[in-house]
Design a protein around this motif. Structure first.
Motif, short mmCIF file in Angstrom:
data_model
loop_
_atom_site.label_atom_id
_atom_site.label_comp_id
_atom_site.label_asym_id
_atom_site.label_seq_id
_atom_site.Cartn_x
_atom_site.Cartn_y
_atom_site.Cartn_z
N ASN C 103 -18.26 -29.30 42.62
CA ASN C 103 -17.67 -30.30 43.51
C ASN C 103 -16.73 -29.61 44.50
O ASN C 103 -15.58 -29.30 44.16
CB ASN C 103 -16.85 -31.33 42.72
CG ASN C 103 -17.66 -32.12 41.71
OD1 ASN C 103 -17.10 -32.64 40.75
ND2 ASN C 103 -18.97 -32.22 41.89
N ARG C 105 -13.96 -28.56 47.06
CA ARG C 105 -12.66 -29.18 47.28
C ARG C 105 -12.43 -29.58 48.73
O ARG C 105 -11.54 -30.39 49.02
CB ARG C 105 -11.54 -28.28 46.79
CG ARG C 105 -11.49 -28.21 45.27
CD ARG C 105 -11.60 -29.60 44.66
NE ARG C 105 -11.28 -29.63 43.24
CZ ARG C 105 -12.15 -29.31 42.26
NH1 ARG C 105 -13.39 -28.96 42.54
NH2 ARG C 105 -11.76 -29.36 41.00
N ASN C 107 -14.34 -31.46 50.25
CA ASN C 107 -14.67 -32.88 50.19
C ASN C 107 -13.44 -33.72 49.84
O ASN C 107 -13.19 -34.78 50.42
CB ASN C 107 -15.72 -33.16 49.11
CG ASN C 107 -17.00 -32.38 49.30
OD1 ASN C 107 -17.13 -31.63 50.26
ND2 ASN C 107 -17.93 -32.54 48.37
N GLU C 108 -12.67 -33.20 48.86
CA GLU C 108 -11.49 -33.95 48.42
C GLU C 108 -10.45 -34.00 49.53
O GLU C 108 -9.82 -35.02 49.78
CB GLU C 108 -10.89 -33.29 47.17
CG GLU C 108 -11.80 -33.30 45.95
CD GLU C 108 -12.24 -34.72 45.58
OE1 GLU C 108 -11.37 -35.60 45.45
OE2 GLU C 108 -13.46 -34.93 45.43
N ALA C 111 -11.53 -36.49 52.19
CA ALA C 111 -11.45 -37.89 51.76
C ALA C 111 -10.01 -38.40 51.82
O ALA C 111 -9.77 -39.60 51.88
CB ALA C 111 -12.00 -38.04 50.35
N THR C 295 -20.33 -35.65 44.91
CA THR C 295 -19.05 -36.36 44.75
C THR C 295 -18.72 -36.34 43.25
O THR C 295 -19.61 -36.49 42.42
CB THR C 295 -19.09 -37.79 45.33
OG1 THR C 295 -19.79 -38.66 44.44
CG2 THR C 295 -19.76 -37.80 46.70
N ARG C 355 -17.00 -37.69 51.27
CA ARG C 355 -17.29 -36.47 50.49
C ARG C 355 -18.75 -36.05 50.68
O ARG C 355 -19.05 -34.87 50.86
CB ARG C 355 -17.02 -36.72 49.02
CG ARG C 355 -15.52 -36.87 48.69
CD ARG C 355 -15.36 -37.36 47.24
NE ARG C 355 -13.96 -37.39 46.81
CZ ARG C 355 -13.15 -38.42 46.96
NH1 ARG C 355 -13.56 -39.53 47.57
NH2 ARG C 355 -11.90 -38.37 46.52
N THR C 358 -19.37 -34.58 54.14
CA THR C 358 -18.76 -33.26 54.20
C THR C 358 -19.67 -32.23 53.53
O THR C 358 -19.89 -31.13 54.05
CB THR C 358 -17.38 -33.28 53.50
OG1 THR C 358 -16.57 -34.28 54.12
CG2 THR C 358 -16.68 -31.94 53.60
N TYR C 359 -20.20 -32.62 52.40
CA TYR C 359 -21.10 -31.73 51.66
C TYR C 359 -22.37 -31.44 52.48
O TYR C 359 -22.84 -30.31 52.55
CB TYR C 359 -21.45 -32.41 50.33
CG TYR C 359 -22.42 -31.67 49.46
CD1 TYR C 359 -21.99 -30.70 48.56
CD2 TYR C 359 -23.79 -31.95 49.51
CE1 TYR C 359 -22.89 -30.04 47.74
CE2 TYR C 359 -24.69 -31.29 48.69
CZ TYR C 359 -24.25 -30.33 47.82
OH TYR C 359 -25.13 -29.68 47.01
#
Ligand SMILES: Cc1ncc(COP(=O)(O)O)c(C=O)c1O
Lengths: 447, 121, 515
Positions: C103, C105, C107-108, C111, C295, C355, C358-359
């Motif tokens: 996962n 980061r 993405n985090e 968000a 996610t 997320r 972004t990925y």
């Protein structure tokens, strides 16, 4: 690509071990005409800073809550989330764990869920709560289906004070079936639901504070429902209200569904949110969603496991109580941490502060010429009627940097009686200056 | 008094016009620890093969089918608090419900001791 | 009775093992309610006086009794608890069907940009144009990767997506005067959510048996088809980790019979950027953003399950959705015509959309295809390395992103799939998915994902081989007593289910002491 560990050399080596000539050989079951038979036309991989720039540009086109006075509520509320909460939920062990199906190495998540269930049960005054559903709206639909199973009756009556989105979700889940009775919108807090209960009624659904902010009489509704053998489902979209208002369980509710976003979770444009569901002990076998229970391990040490799983789809398949699998685990964690930080003392103060700010808002609005506050009772939200159509008015205020609430007609576009109504909320984040800015702008727009 | 078996591992012990229904030792072992038994209500009328009860272990739920047609006359309420009786003593204390047999000839189609032993060999 | 004994109960091991009070790194953490109380709080809020005359007489009288902790205490409680969890960040998590990949980061971080996290679902659409644009971009990626006509973003998870897809099918058939179609075909290997969803909507479920090789036979589908069949719910790649070789023929047969093809896309990670499901004839398919698009699973959720739709189903998509209007992007919030309305409040899982996009942007089209191919490579590598020591139920052609074994290699050892999996815990790995799919006895379903390095895979395979050898050599205790090194030994699930304790309550003593 920074997320993919293999070098080409390693890939070749692995293909060798497999005995495949190339990667396509591993896709031999795919019909030839469907395999890589296209050009996606999507951009190529991108470094972190470029992706970030792209996302920041999108974010910059939105007006964030902190950018100005903010009064939007109607089922999602802007509260302060302590920094500790967001830090903790990003810890690897919480963020990147799966559903705790292997309890020996998931005691963190399981104990947290047990604590969360306890908090939810205490808040609602019910015997048991589950480990979360998607959100309040789908939870309401689940509660309705649960009530049908419990009573083996079909008729469902939805109060006119129920959030219109929640009503629409129930309607979609039940596909407009003939036994679903929807009462017309009641912006004044009036209600005739008690007249619609009969011997065929499975449940009535009452929201408090309702969509328009009015506080509803749960005790009367419970007594009337029970007199006919029906169940009372209480819906709460603002859980902070439970810091000040009596628990529905103490008033006779049979199933309580709440949107838990207000505690620990940001607005996020609508999701992810947190469905809370709580009920009486005797109804648990018909409750949807995961449940965590206490037990002991082989050494006699206390531990926790997911339990009563035979209700769920992975075991019961077509006879399950619901099809839900993934739920809102991390949002439940955020809720539980925030609630643990608040405790009874902090939660009560939070609720009082919300009510105090809302009272100031109501008083200030009542003083604006052309504005009428419809509520006699409220927690932190209220409905006003103005001399102008609400959608355009709210839009003009937004252009001035003030997010003034939700025009009811955005959710009820076919009801001409609500065209001039706005639902507004205040929370602990609402300042006196915000209220002054709103009332000044409103007075100017209405002049 | 005779006991007959279904291929689905229910037994029915016939006492006059009444049959006592439960699951066999073999079934109990295969299911593991029983944690819950959902019993029918008294007065319920079943046709042979109808779903009559459910036994649950931690990770499985299994339907119990009515071995013959008839009306439920009594259920073993003790199982509600002590589902483990089905494991400990399936043939006696772990019985589930009694059924007034509507058509005794249906019993002929069920397995006898030898037939069931053969099935579970 | 129906003999359903999948996932035999765990039973508690019997061997003695000294009870500990936890060590510094593996704490025995008390419950929040045992360390906190109703006076402590970790949040500073002013105490305000209120008049109660707007509360309608509904003030709380029953006690809340919620325990509170100050900030340092809370920090420690949740950090200590977290140490009792396995996570992707701490080790391989090869749960089949769950796609436990890294996962990122970034993405985090994205968000949490206030422009995404601090916007309200009902603020004027003129103030959230960037959010609508983001939803449009995500939709574009999803439709492009699947070659489909439309996408409904709102479902909150895979199962919710299934519900939406099947509702759309129902709405389409009702509109076409086909309401008599009441049967849904579901292969026996399907995930539990498929039959549960069909039943939820009032359909009866007709199982399709699996072929010897673990795939669905087009002839079996044809035999099951009738004018009453509404749809098939088929997982592809399927839950045995295999691509359905006759999927196009199956789609054809389904369509010829006037039914729809719902595809469970939980396993899309195996084929993203490599195969477009729209080219296979699907009508609706959910995509678990929390699997394929990284996610985080968050200990059980939240997820997001957008559903791509074919031309035929696009008109039945739920609200809300984004479309271009004269003043920029608009949000259509009310159903027009025969559409099925709304399946959740607001706009769905925006936090997950951010997320996932972004990925996608990080990988690009090329990176996504590479990720899918690496996921398939990794699974085949595990299968190739372990085939000699384990039993492979379906070995005819390469697997996709999962390697499936059954328990016949354990025959006569006294070790079950469950025991074997628990022993893996003692070696530092999270167990694979067990006893699923149901079509295989004692199934062990291993999904490494593309995130595992060759080094990790080699280590995993060595451990697996060593365990297999040990099981066959009669070292039963290592398995039946496992795990020995985890924060807890095996837990008594029977006890938990027989007399459920679902919340903390004050013990009789503490109640008495308080008097
Ligand atoms: C094959 C399959 N289908 C459907 C689902 C359901 O998805 P979700 O958990 O997101 O509801 C899952 C996930 O566990 C799955 O593995």
């Amino acid at each position: 690509m920074r997320y993919l560990p293999h070098s080409d050399h390693e890939r070749a080596e692995m293909l060798g071990v497999i005995g495949a000539a190339n990667i396509d050989a591993l896709f031999s079951a795919v019909p030839a005409r469907a395999l890589k038979s296209f050009d996606l036309g999507l951009p190529a991989h991108s470094p972190e800073f470029l992706v970030e720039a792209h996302m920041r540009a999108l974010a910059a086109k939105n007006h964030a809550g902190a950018d100005g006075p903010f009064f939007v509520g109607a089922g999602a509320y802007r509260h302060h989330v302590p920094a500790t909460v967001d830090h903790l939920i990003q810890r690897s062990e919480w963020l990147t764990a799966y559903t705790p199906y292997q309890p020996e190495i998931s005691q963190g998540t399981l104990q947290m869920l047990f604590e969360f269930q306890t908090q939810a049960a205490k808040l609602t005054g019910m015997d048991v709560a589950n480990a979360s559903l998607y959100d309040g709206s789908t939870g309401t639909a689940e509660a309705v289906l649960m009530a049908r199973r419990l009573t083996r009756r079909n008729k469902i009556v939805l109060s006119g004070g129920l959030h219109p989105h929640y009503r629409d979700v129930v309607r979609a889940y039940l596909k407009d079936d003939a036994d679903l009775q929807i009462l017309s919108a009641s912006p004044e807090g009036q209600g005739d639901i008690l007249d619609h209960i009969d011997e065929t009624t499975a449940a009535i659904v009452v929201q408090t504070p309702d969509f328009y902010g009015h506080l509803r009489n749960i005790k009367t509704a419970a007594d009337a429902a029970h007199a006919k053998g029906a169940l009372l489902i209480v819906v709460i979209t603002e859980v902070v209200s439970l810091g000040l208002l009596e628990a529905p369980g103490a008033l006779g509710a049979d199933i309580v569904v709440a949107e838990g976003q207000s505690i620990g979770n940001a607005l996020n444009f609508g999701g992810p949110y947190l469905g809370l569901m709580a009920t009486r002990k005797e109804f648990i076998r018909q409750m949807p969603g995961r449940l965590c229970g206490e037990t002991v391990d082989a050494d006699g040490q206390r531990g926790f496991v997911l339990t009563l799983s035979t209700r769920e789809q992975h075991i019961r398949r077509e006879k399950a109580t619901s099809n839900i699998c993934t739920n809102s685990g991390l949002c439940a964690l955020a809720f539980s941490i925030h609630m643990g930080l608040l405790g009874e003392a902090g939660f009560t103060r939070l609720a009082r502060l919300n009510h105090a700010q809302a009272s100031k808002l109501a008083d200030a609005l009542a003083g604006v010429p052309g504005v009428e506050v419809l509520n006699k009772t409220f927690f932190n939200e209220m409905t006003i009627s103005t001399a102008q159509p609400a959608v355009a008015l709210v839009e003009r205020l937004a252009q001035r940097g003030i997010l003034a609430g939700v025009p009811v007609s955005r959710l009820e576009p076919t009801d001409p009686s609500v065209v001039n109504l706005i639902v507004l909320a205040a929370t602990e984040l609402t300042t006196d200056a915000d209220i002054a800015a709103l009332t000044t702008a409103l007075a100017e727009e209405l002049a | 008094m005779t006991t007959k078996f279904t291929p689905d591992h229910e037994y029915i012990r016939v006492e006059g016009a009444t049959g006592i229904v439960g699951i066999t030792q073999f079934a109990q072992e295969a299911l593991g620890d029983i944690v819950f038994v959902e019993l029918p209500s008294v007065g319920k009328v079943f046709k042979k093969g109808d779903e009559a009860a459910v036994v649950e272990s931690v990770k499985a739920a299994s339907e119990i089918y009515a071995p013959v047609s008839g009306t439920v006359t009594e259920v073993n309420d003790t199982l509600t608090g002590e589902p483990g009786l089905v494991n400990q003593d399936p043939a006696a204390a772990g019985w589930m419900f009694k059924i007034a047999i509507a058509d005794a000839s249906e019993l002929d189609g069920l397995l006898d001791d030898a037939g069931y032993a053969e099935l579970t060999k | 009775m129906s003999m359903n004994n999948q996932g035999r109960p765990t039973g508690v091991g019997t061997s003695g093992f000294a009870s500990t009070s936890g060590s510094a790194l593996l704490p025995n953490e008390p419950l929040l309610f045992e360390i906190g109380d109703t006076e402590h709080s970790g949040v500073d809020l002013p105490h305000v006086t209120i008049s109660t005359n707007r509360l309608g007489g509904f003030e709380r009288k029953s006690p809340l009794d919620l325990a509170g902790l100050t900030e340092p205490e809370a920090m420690r409680h949740y950090v200590r608890l977290s140490r009792l969890n396995h996570s992707i960040d701490s080790g391989m998590y090869p749960l089949g069907s769950c796609t436990m990949k890294h996962n990122p980061r970034l993405n985090e971080k994205m968000a949490r940009l206030p422009g995404f996290s601090d916007i309200h679902p009902l603020q004027p659409v003129s103030t959230v144009q960037g959010a609508l644009e983001l939803m449009n971009q995500l939709s574009h990626w999803l439709m492009t990767l699947t070659n489909t006509a439309a996408v409904a973003l709102t479902p909150k998870a895979g199962a919710h997506g299934e519900l939406l897809g099947m509702m759309a099918i129902k709405a389409a058939q009702d509109a076409a005067g086909q309401s008599h179609r009441k049967i849904v075909l579901v292969p026996e290997s399907a995930h539990g959510t498929n039959p549960a969803t069909a039943a939820f909507l009032g359909y009866s479920v007709k199982p399709i048996p699996a072929r010897e090789d673990g795939t669905v036979d087009v002839q079996a589908v044809k035999d099951a088809l009738s004018p009453e069949v509404a749809a098939i719910m088929l997982t592809n790649p399927n839950t045995c980790g295999l691509f359905e070789p006759q999927v196009i023929e199956i789609a054809q047969a389904i369509h010829d019979a006037g039914a729809f093809f719902y595809c469970d896309g939980a396993n899309f990670n195996a084929i993203m950027g490599v195969v477009r499901p729209g080219d296979l004839g699907i009508d609706a398919m959910h995509i678990n953003l929390h699997k394929t698009f990284s996610t985080p699973h968050g200990g059980g959720g939240p997820g997001a399950g957008p559903v791509v739709l074919s031309e035929a189903l696009a008109p039945f998509a739920p609200v809300p959705f984004v479309r271009k209007g004269s003043n920029g992007l608009e949000l259509v919030e009310h159903a027009e015509g025969e559409a099925l309305g709304r399946i959740t409040a607001f706009q769905g899982q925006m936090g997950m959309y951010v997320r996932a996009l972004t990925y996608m942007l990080s990988h690009g089209g090329d990176g996504l295809a590479q990720a899918a191919q690496d996921a398939v490579l990794n699974a085949n590598y595990i299968k190739a390395r372990l085939a000699h020591a384990f039993s492979v139920p379906f070995g005819d052609y390469p697997t996709m992103h999962e390697a499936l074994f059954d328990d016949s290699f354990l025959a006569g050892t006294g070790v079950t799939t469950l025991d074997f999996a628990k022993a893996l815990i003692d070696e530092g790995f999270h167990p694979m998915t067990m006893y699923f799919p149901l079509v295989v006895h004692g199934a062990m379903l291993i999904e490494p994902t593309e995130s595992e390095s060759k080094q990790t895979l080699d280590r995993f395979c060595e451990v697996m081989e060593e365990l297999a050898v040990d099981a066959k050599s009669g070292n039963v205790e290592r398995f039946t007593a496992a795990p020995m090194k985890a924060p807890r030994r095996r837990l008594d699930e029977t006890r938990a289910a027989r007399s459920p304790i679902l919340k903390w309550e004050r013990s009789a003593e503490t109640l008495k002491a308080a008097e």
